[in-house]
Design an enzyme around this catalytic site. Structure first.
Site, mmCIF file in Angstrom:
data_model
loop_
_atom_site.group_PDB
_atom_site.id
_atom_site.type_symbol
_atom_site.label_atom_id
_atom_site.label_comp_id
_atom_site.label_asym_id
_atom_site.label_seq_id
_atom_site.Cartn_x
_atom_site.Cartn_y
_atom_site.Cartn_z
ATOM 1 N N THR A 46 0.847 -1.199 0.000
ATOM 2 C CA THR A 46 0.000 0.000 0.000
ATOM 3 C C THR A 46 0.882 1.249 0.000
ATOM 4 O OG1 THR A 46 -1.739 -1.142 1.217
ATOM 5 C CG2 THR A 46 -1.761 1.257 1.339
ATOM 6 N N GLY A 47 0.406 2.304 -0.664
ATOM 7 C CA GLY A 47 1.121 3.583 -0.597
ATOM 8 C C GLY A 47 1.394 4.157 -1.975
ATOM 9 N N SER A 48 1.993 5.348 -1.993
ATOM 10 C CA SER A 48 2.212 6.035 -3.264
ATOM 11 C C SER A 48 3.250 5.315 -4.131
ATOM 12 C CB SER A 48 2.642 7.478 -2.999
ATOM 13 O OG SER A 48 3.813 7.512 -2.209
ATOM 14 N N ASP A 99 6.228 -4.045 -1.499
ATOM 15 C CA ASP A 99 5.637 -2.974 -0.690
ATOM 16 C C ASP A 99 6.671 -1.876 -0.431
ATOM 17 O OD1 ASP A 99 3.815 -1.537 0.808
ATOM 18 O OD2 ASP A 99 3.616 -3.026 2.401
ATOM 19 N N ASP A 102 8.323 3.273 5.316
ATOM 20 C CA ASP A 102 8.589 4.627 5.817
ATOM 21 C C ASP A 102 10.058 4.772 6.198
ATOM 22 O OD1 ASP A 102 5.832 5.512 5.636
ATOM 23 O OD2 ASP A 102 5.468 4.040 7.215
ATOM 24 N N GLY A 114 2.681 4.189 7.540
ATOM 25 C CA GLY A 114 2.352 5.591 7.284
ATOM 26 C C GLY A 114 1.003 5.738 6.603
ATOM 27 N N GLY A 115 0.620 4.716 5.850
ATOM 28 C CA GLY A 115 -0.687 4.713 5.184
ATOM 29 C C GLY A 115 -1.741 3.950 5.963
ATOM 30 N N GLU A 121 -0.657 -5.451 5.749
ATOM 31 C CA GLU A 121 0.668 -5.564 5.107
ATOM 32 C C GLU A 121 1.480 -6.674 5.778
ATOM 33 O OE1 GLU A 121 1.194 -0.903 3.694
ATOM 34 O OE2 GLU A 121 2.071 -1.545 5.581
ATOM 35 N N LYS A 139 14.471 6.990 2.593
ATOM 36 C CA LYS A 139 13.924 6.033 3.560
ATOM 37 C C LYS A 139 15.004 5.166 4.226
ATOM 38 C CE LYS A 139 9.620 7.051 2.164
ATOM 39 N NZ LYS A 139 8.689 6.140 1.543
HETATM 40 C C1 5RP Z 1 1.410 2.034 4.244
HETATM 41 C C2 5RP Z 1 2.872 1.822 4.257
HETATM 42 C C3 5RP Z 1 3.670 2.360 3.112
HETATM 43 O O1 5RP Z 1 4.399 1.349 2.539
HETATM 44 C C4 5RP Z 1 4.588 3.440 3.612
HETATM 45 O O2 5RP Z 1 3.836 4.407 4.328
HETATM 46 C C5 5RP Z 1 5.335 4.123 2.466
HETATM 47 O O3 5RP Z 1 4.419 4.806 1.670
HETATM 48 P P1 5RP Z 1 4.871 5.690 0.424
HETATM 49 O O4 5RP Z 1 5.290 4.748 -0.658
HETATM 50 O O5 5RP Z 1 3.634 6.483 0.063
HETATM 51 O O6 5RP Z 1 5.993 6.587 0.893
HETATM 52 O O7 5RP Z 1 3.438 1.226 5.136
HETATM 53 O O8 5RP Z 1 0.812 1.593 5.420
#
Ligand code: 5RP
Length: 241
Positions: A46-48, A99, A102, A114-115, A121, A139
């Site tokens: 999950t995430g951008s 995946d 953060d 973070g998401g 996950e 990161k």
């Molecule tokens: C979501 C997560 C994401 O993998 C993490 O927050 C990184 O997100 P992004 O790719 O948007 O920086 O753990 O729960």
């Protein structure tokens, strides 16, 4: 304090011009396709950054039967792109889980959530033989703890969990959305913790995971990454742990 592990194998695919963070995410999302096994399901985070991977995955969707997703948001994106999504309980194992993170250290330990998708996950990661982390170079850290550590908690336990982290010298707050506690896909709350340096991620995860009311702690040490595709100014670096 951990320092960079000189034995971590690093491979770089060079990139000539400077890239934006969004372009770096696209690059690592596309690079992750090499770990998708034709004919097999893939675990999707999950995430951008993962959104870039999902977009790339759509270009080879005819080669895979589908995906197991870690959030409602990723499920919606996968389905919108015509990629079937299977329930985790229908699957015994996955060859690979892709995946973001953060934070990731030089041993593949991560902070995630973070998401707010950390629980699902961790479940999909636990089903998978290999965790491939995709992230930009901001990161990569020596010691986990600079990014607020997400912990998914049953609402009636958040007060006690906040006090337990305070006793450790941390500062914990319940994550808000539109002036209310954020509610996860699982109907729980998120506590974000700052002020801790997580020098022993395995011990930290083991300890916090057994606090009453904690559903999932965002330290991924038992489900650490085996590979990290890191987007850098020089291109995609492959770290193997
Ligand atoms: C979501 C997560 C994401 O993998 C993490 O927050 C990184 O997100 P992004 O790719 O948007 O920086 O753990 O729960």
């Amino acid at each position: 304090m951990n320092t960079s592990n000189p034995q971590t194998p690093v491979q770089t695919v060079s990139q000539s011009s400077a890239l934006t963070q969004d372009e770096l995410k696209t690059l690592v999302g596309q690079a992750a396709l090499q770990y998708v096994v034709p004919g097999e399901l893939v675990g999707v985070g999950t995430g951008s950054t993962v959104n870039k991977f999902i977009d790339a995955l759509a270009t080879i969707k005819d080669q895979i039967p589908g995906a197991v997703s870690s959030s409602v948001a990723s499920t919606e994106r996968l389905l919108a792109l015509g990629i079937p999504v299977l329930d985790a309980n229908a699957v015994e194992r996955l060859s690979v889980y892709i995946d973001g993170a953060d934070e990731i250290d030089h041993h593949g330990h991560m902070v995630k959530g973070g998401g707010a998708a950390l629980t699902r996950e961790k479940i999909v990661a636990a089903l998978s033989d290999k965790f491939v982390c995709i992230a930009d170079e901001s990161k990569l850290v020596d010691v986990l703890g600079a990014f607020p550590l997400p912990v998914e908690v049953i609402p009636m336990a958040t007060g006690r969990v906040v006090r337990q982290f305070a006793a450790w010298g941390g500062h914990a707050v319940v994550r808000q959305k539109n002036g209310q506690p954020l509610v996860t896909d699982n109907g729980q709350h998120i506590v974000d913790v700052t002020g801790l340096q997580i020098r022993d991620p395995l011990a930290f995860e083991a300890e916090v995971s057994q606090w009453p009311g904690v559903v999932t702690v965002g330290v991924f040490a038992f489900q650490r990454a085996q590979v990290c595709l890191l987007g850098t100014a020089q291109g995609v670096k492959t770290l193997s742990f």
